[in-house]
Design a protein around this motif. Structure first.
Motif, mmCIF file in Angstrom:
data_model
loop_
_atom_site.group_PDB
_atom_site.id
_atom_site.type_symbol
_atom_site.label_atom_id
_atom_site.label_comp_id
_atom_site.label_asym_id
_atom_site.label_seq_id
_atom_site.Cartn_x
_atom_site.Cartn_y
_atom_site.Cartn_z
ATOM 1 N N HIS A 166 24.192 25.861 42.098
ATOM 2 C CA HIS A 166 23.773 27.209 41.236
ATOM 3 C C HIS A 166 23.456 26.647 39.869
ATOM 4 O O HIS A 166 24.211 26.276 39.242
ATOM 5 N N ALA A 191 25.948 34.412 43.338
ATOM 6 C CA ALA A 191 26.958 34.927 44.131
ATOM 7 C C ALA A 191 28.295 34.801 43.301
ATOM 8 O O ALA A 191 28.964 35.742 43.501
ATOM 9 N N SER A 234 29.761 37.399 40.796
ATOM 10 C CA SER A 234 30.547 38.531 41.417
ATOM 11 C C SER A 234 31.938 38.332 41.943
ATOM 12 O O SER A 234 32.452 37.459 42.520
ATOM 13 N N PHE A 236 32.407 38.097 45.677
ATOM 14 C CA PHE A 236 32.224 36.616 46.414
ATOM 15 C C PHE A 236 33.597 36.016 46.737
ATOM 16 O O PHE A 236 34.395 35.745 45.567
#
Length: 212
Positions: free
Chosen positions: A84, A92, A95, A98
């Protein structure tokens, strides 16, 4: 294992952050060991960490995804690894929904540690750490700085009181390390101990020499 959609068993997952502190080899080794242990790693790398990876590991920071796959010995599409970019604040891992077991920041710079301590989540790495805190998940930080000033110590104390595990990069010598790799393996092993992941990265006190 965690349960995914339709009740299917999903792989164990940990979020890992690399920052601009010296000691990039700790983070690289940890990710390799986690993947080898069957853990799915969601990795976020700060811009400063890329500079350190270039200086300390010789990685090509201009081709980041390619450098990661090559440096970690992975192939494109390997489901055990998800990268990422730090600027992807909508990823994701930003949050609380997740599902993962926790997050480790290895190595952790004093700037990142401060951002986490003060809830200043203006990038994905700091936000993911904030999510771990708010969701009550394990958060492990491996600071690599010396000497430490009062601000550093106060920030660590603040986080420790919140339940964050502070694991300074302080290799031990009772296991008789013979190489730099031995010292790195010891530190990574201590991190994995706090994650609750079995390993044989170093000889524990009282174990025979052939047990490491």
């Amino acid at each position: 294992m965690v349960t995914g959609q339709a009740g299917r068993a999903a792989p164990r997952r940990w979020v890992v952050g690399w920052t601009g502190a010296s000691g990039a080899v700790y983070g690289v080794t940890l990710v390799k060991e986690l993947i080898a242990a069957g853990i799915q790693v969601h990795l976020v790398v700060s811009d400063a960490a890329w500079r350190v990876l270039k200086e300390e590991m010789g990685w090509d920071a201009t081709k980041r995804r390619e450098a990661l796959l090559s440096g970690l010995g992975l192939e494109e599409g390997d489901e055990r690894f998800v990268y990422h970019p730090q600027g992807d604040i909508g990823a994701a891992i930003a949050s609380g929904s997740f599902v993962c077991e926790g997050m480790a920041v290895v190595p952790c710079s004093m700037g990142t540690l401060s951002a986490i301590a003060h809830g200043s989540s203006d990038n994905l790495l700091a936000r993911a750490a904030d999510v771990a805190l708010k969701e009550g998940r394990p958060l492990l930080l491996v600071p690599r700085e010396t000497p430490l000033n009062a601000i550093h110590l106060e920030n660590m104390l603040k986080l420790a009181r919140l339940g964050v595990r502070i694991i300074p990069a302080m290799p031990a010598f009772y296991s008789g390390p013979q190489t730099l790799d031995d010292a790195v393996r010891f530190m990574v092993g201590k991190v994995m101990d706090s994650m609750g992941i079995p390993h044989r990265l170093y000889r524990r006190w009282g174990e025979p020499d052939d047990q490491a």
